[in-house]
Scaffold this active site. Structure first.
Site, mmCIF file in Angstrom:
data_model
loop_
_atom_site.group_PDB
_atom_site.id
_atom_site.type_symbol
_atom_site.label_atom_id
_atom_site.label_comp_id
_atom_site.label_asym_id
_atom_site.label_seq_id
_atom_site.Cartn_x
_atom_site.Cartn_y
_atom_site.Cartn_z
ATOM 1 N N ARG A 174 0.771 -1.217 0.116
ATOM 2 C CA ARG A 174 -0.042 0.017 -0.336
ATOM 3 C C ARG A 174 0.878 1.195 0.137
ATOM 4 O O ARG A 174 0.418 1.922 -0.483
ATOM 5 C CB ARG A 174 -0.696 -0.119 1.026
ATOM 6 C CG ARG A 174 -2.108 -0.709 0.894
ATOM 7 C CD ARG A 174 -2.861 -1.126 2.344
ATOM 8 N NE ARG A 174 -3.227 -2.172 2.783
ATOM 9 C CZ ARG A 174 -3.373 -2.899 3.531
ATOM 10 N NH1 ARG A 174 -4.011 -2.005 4.436
ATOM 11 N NH2 ARG A 174 -3.304 -3.975 4.826
ATOM 12 N N GLU A 203 0.902 -6.234 12.226
ATOM 13 C CA GLU A 203 -0.662 -6.702 13.540
ATOM 14 C C GLU A 203 -1.143 -8.451 13.939
ATOM 15 O O GLU A 203 -1.578 -8.534 14.911
ATOM 16 C CB GLU A 203 -1.476 -5.731 13.388
ATOM 17 C CG GLU A 203 -2.590 -5.599 14.328
ATOM 18 C CD GLU A 203 -3.302 -4.299 13.926
ATOM 19 O OE1 GLU A 203 -3.302 -3.953 12.802
ATOM 20 O OE2 GLU A 203 -4.377 -4.597 14.312
HETATM 21 C C1 PRP Z 1 -0.830 -3.275 6.179
HETATM 22 C C2 PRP Z 1 -0.149 -1.691 6.281
HETATM 23 C C3 PRP Z 1 0.967 -1.860 6.961
HETATM 24 C C4 PRP Z 1 1.275 -2.722 7.532
HETATM 25 C C5 PRP Z 1 0.420 -2.304 9.457
HETATM 26 O O1 PRP Z 1 0.316 -3.893 5.261
HETATM 27 O O2 PRP Z 1 -0.018 -1.705 5.034
HETATM 28 O O3 PRP Z 1 1.613 -1.972 5.633
HETATM 29 O O4 PRP Z 1 -0.190 -3.403 7.996
HETATM 30 O O5 PRP Z 1 0.936 -3.353 10.555
HETATM 31 P P1 PRP Z 1 2.180 -3.100 11.728
HETATM 32 O O6 PRP Z 1 2.282 -1.674 11.855
HETATM 33 O O7 PRP Z 1 1.421 -3.784 12.518
HETATM 34 O O8 PRP Z 1 3.463 -3.412 10.936
HETATM 35 P P2 PRP Z 1 0.065 -5.561 5.037
HETATM 36 O O9 PRP Z 1 1.546 -6.317 5.224
HETATM 37 O O10 PRP Z 1 -1.093 -5.427 5.803
HETATM 38 O O11 PRP Z 1 0.049 -5.581 3.468
HETATM 39 P P3 PRP Z 1 -0.387 -4.271 1.990
HETATM 40 O O12 PRP Z 1 0.843 -5.588 1.125
HETATM 41 O O13 PRP Z 1 -1.380 -4.412 1.284
HETATM 42 O O14 PRP Z 1 0.321 -3.532 2.821
HETATM 43 MG MG MG Z 2 1.016 -2.667 4.267
#
Ligand code: PRP
Ligand code: MG
Length: 185
Positions: free
Chosen positions: A65, A102
């Protein structure tokens, strides 16, 4: 500026118990479906970065993202854009690190040649939750001897206190959930 923040906030959608029970998922994609919202997002980020930091050499965006607006922000700042990617995506000599976020575990990689020692680096991503993801990116920048200036996020889940784990000043456009969602631990 408050009106612009409220407009952006109106575009967010919350999904309880996704992708796991106890997680209240914040969907940011409606911002990108609306060019007015996306324009406001980029303007607010540019204003925030120009207020808080001097020259930025490299904007680093975190897969996936962080790729949605990182390159647009870099273009507006006249900076380079460099990706941090998930495993088995980047060719060449890599710096790598594994981390916990998370709701899962994952790993990140960067091309060693993508940051030159001493370059002024800003890390951007959508949401700061536990900080595991952003902290892993910090480690990669430090491995490559970049000058880590700070972090910019759209939103922060304050109750998780992720910002305390990060190695550089951290700014967010607005706060998301400030308390743990009902039923989560
Ligand atoms: C999500 C979000 C952040 C991260 C935050 O990404 O986009 O990058 O989690 O979580 P944290 O602070 O607990 O580490 P995710 O890897 O889930 O998916 P994405 O590939 O869609 O960005
Ligand atoms: Mg992410």
């Amino acid at each position: 500026s408050n009106d612009r923040i409220e407009y952006l906030r109106s575009k967010l959608a919350q999904y309880p118990d996704f992708p796991k029970k106890g997680i209240l998922f914040e969907d940011i994609m409606p911002i990108f479906a609306d060019p007015k919202a996306f324009g406001i997002l980029v303007d607010l980020l540019v204003e925030l970065v120009q207020k808080q930091f001097k020259e930025i050499d490299v904007v680093v965006g975190l897969e996936a993202r962080g790729f949605l607006f990182g390159p647009t922000l870099a273009l507006r700042l006249n900076s380079s854009f460099v990706p941090v990617r998930k495993p088995n995506k980047l060719p060449g000599d890599l710096a790598t690190i594994s981390y916990k976020k998370e709701y899962a575990e994952d790993a990140f990689a960067m091309q060693k040649s993508s940051i030159k020692p001493g370059q002024r680096v800003l890390i951007v991503d959508d949401i700061l939750a536990t900080g595991g993801t952003a902290m892993a990116a910090d480690e990669l920048i430090l491995q490559l001897n970049g000058n880590l200036l700070g972090h910019v996020f759209l939103m922060e889940l304050g109750f998780l206190e992720g910002r305390n784990r990060l190695k550089a000043p951290t700014f967010t456009l607005f706060s998301g959930q400030t308390e743990a969602p009902e039923g989560s631990k």
